[in-house]
Scaffold this motif. Structure first.
Motif, mmCIF file in Angstrom:
data_model
loop_
_atom_site.group_PDB
_atom_site.id
_atom_site.type_symbol
_atom_site.label_atom_id
_atom_site.label_comp_id
_atom_site.label_asym_id
_atom_site.label_seq_id
_atom_site.Cartn_x
_atom_site.Cartn_y
_atom_site.Cartn_z
ATOM 1 N N GLY A 215 27.190 68.514 -19.821
ATOM 2 C CA GLY A 215 26.602 67.899 -18.643
ATOM 3 C C GLY A 215 26.034 68.902 -17.670
ATOM 4 O O GLY A 215 26.035 70.116 -17.908
ATOM 5 N N ASP A 234 24.951 64.225 -14.904
ATOM 6 C CA ASP A 234 24.559 63.499 -16.109
ATOM 7 C C ASP A 234 25.079 64.266 -17.319
ATOM 8 O O ASP A 234 25.508 65.429 -17.191
ATOM 9 N N ALA A 236 24.889 64.817 -21.926
ATOM 10 C CA ALA A 236 24.194 64.677 -23.207
ATOM 11 C C ALA A 236 25.236 64.799 -24.313
ATOM 12 O O ALA A 236 26.250 65.489 -24.154
ATOM 13 N N ASP A 253 17.234 70.134 -20.426
ATOM 14 C CA ASP A 253 16.624 68.877 -19.993
ATOM 15 C C ASP A 253 17.513 68.154 -18.996
ATOM 16 O O ASP A 253 17.032 67.622 -17.988
ATOM 17 N N THR A 254 18.805 68.131 -19.291
ATOM 18 C CA THR A 254 19.747 67.460 -18.392
ATOM 19 C C THR A 254 19.775 68.144 -17.035
ATOM 20 O O THR A 254 19.764 67.481 -15.988
ATOM 21 N N GLU A 255 19.806 69.459 -17.031
ATOM 22 C CA GLU A 255 19.811 70.208 -15.771
ATOM 23 C C GLU A 255 18.593 69.869 -14.929
ATOM 24 O O GLU A 255 18.697 69.612 -13.716
ATOM 25 N N GLN A 257 16.598 67.246 -14.984
ATOM 26 C CA GLN A 257 16.586 65.872 -14.488
ATOM 27 C C GLN A 257 17.593 65.673 -13.360
ATOM 28 O O GLN A 257 17.295 65.014 -12.363
#
Length: 282
Positions: A215, A234, A236, A253-255, A257
């Motif tokens: 996350g 969030d 993944a 990508d998670t970071e 967003q």
């Protein structure tokens, strides 16, 4: 011309707060366009965010009148011009995915910010900054030059009138003094689902523990490393076949967003402090 404002407030809960706020705005011919409120039973505090339009009173007059109104409720209030983008300085090191994402969203009109400068302890992204016509400041940081470097960073932040400082994978620990100066207006992205895997190399820690979820956490910067009030998180999926490199790549990508959402909500004045936690009016 109609002026739009955002009012945020917190105070001890009691009956009649929403009625009183609505009445205050009605008396000044203010039109409420959006409103949200929350009562925290644990602390006994009431929180509210109101966007309203008002043509009859200036921002200065509203602030003065709000101060007297708030006193009777023991309120902490803030008033902001809704259409004013938030002046922002971004700090970055050698990982540029969050920086690149923020710049793209800003120029696409998706974030209510005005990026005034990019500061880095490496030269890697001066061309990216130039492509967005943003001043780039290279400030090397070593143990011997940390104090001078932070003093220079603060000079830039103050000169640009920055209301927000974003640590977009800035891999230096800020001093206690700088954390205090930036209290409530500096957001960090940590590449882990805090409070797990604090500090350095969280993906290595996660891989070593064989986690099934990785996350990212966006939080306000405090002197306590990676323990500031959390704004957004969030995750993944991960599995036993993933290498550290796989987790790192997927985590980017998670970071990006998570940080973008935190910056958006902060710049739209949707985040209100609640002790060591936050109330986020999404």
């Amino acid at each position: 011309m109609t002026s739009a404002y955002i009012l945020t407030l917190s105070c001890p809960d009691r009956t009649g707060i929403v009625h009183a706020v609505s009445g205050f705005l009605l008396e000044r011919n203010g039109n409420i366009e959006e409103a949200a409120q929350y009562y925290d039973a644990g602390t006994g505090l009431f929180f509210m965010r109101v966007r309203f339009a008002c043509t009859d009173h200036s921002e200065a007059a509203l602030r003065e009148q709000l101060a007297g109104f708030a006193e009777g409720f023991g309120m902490t209030v803030q008033l902001h011009a809704a259409e004013q983008p938030m002046k922002t300085v971004i700090l970055v090191s050698k990982e540029g995915h969050c920086l690149n994402d923020l710049l793209f969203r800003w120029k696409s009109g998706l974030l209510a910010i005005d990026v005034r400068a990019i500061v880095s302890n490496h030269r890697d992204f001066y061309q990216l900054a130039a492509s967005y016509n943003v001043p780039f400041h290279h400030i090397p940081v070593t143990a011997a030059t940390k104090a001078q470097g932070e003093a220079r960073q603060m000079e830039i932040i103050e000169a640009e009138g920055a209301e927000l400082v974003v640590l977009a994978r800035y891999m230096q620990i800020l001093s206690n003094d700088l954390c205090v100066k930036l209290n409530g207006r500096a957001i960090n992205i940590h590449h882990s689902f805090l409070p797990s895997f604090k500090g350095a190399k969280p993906y290595y820690q996660a891989h070593d523990r064989g986690v099934k979820l990785i996350g990212a956490t966006a939080h306000y910067v405090t002197a306590d490393l990676d323990e500031g009030p959390i704004i957004e998180q969030d995750v993944a999926r991960a599995d036993h076949t993933d290498t550290v490199e796989d987790l790192t790549a997927r985590g980017r990508d998670t970071e990006s967003q998570v940080l973008a959402r935190a910056v958006k909500w902060h710049s739209e004045h949707r985040v209100v402090m609640n002790g060591h936690k936050t109330v986020v009016f999404k």
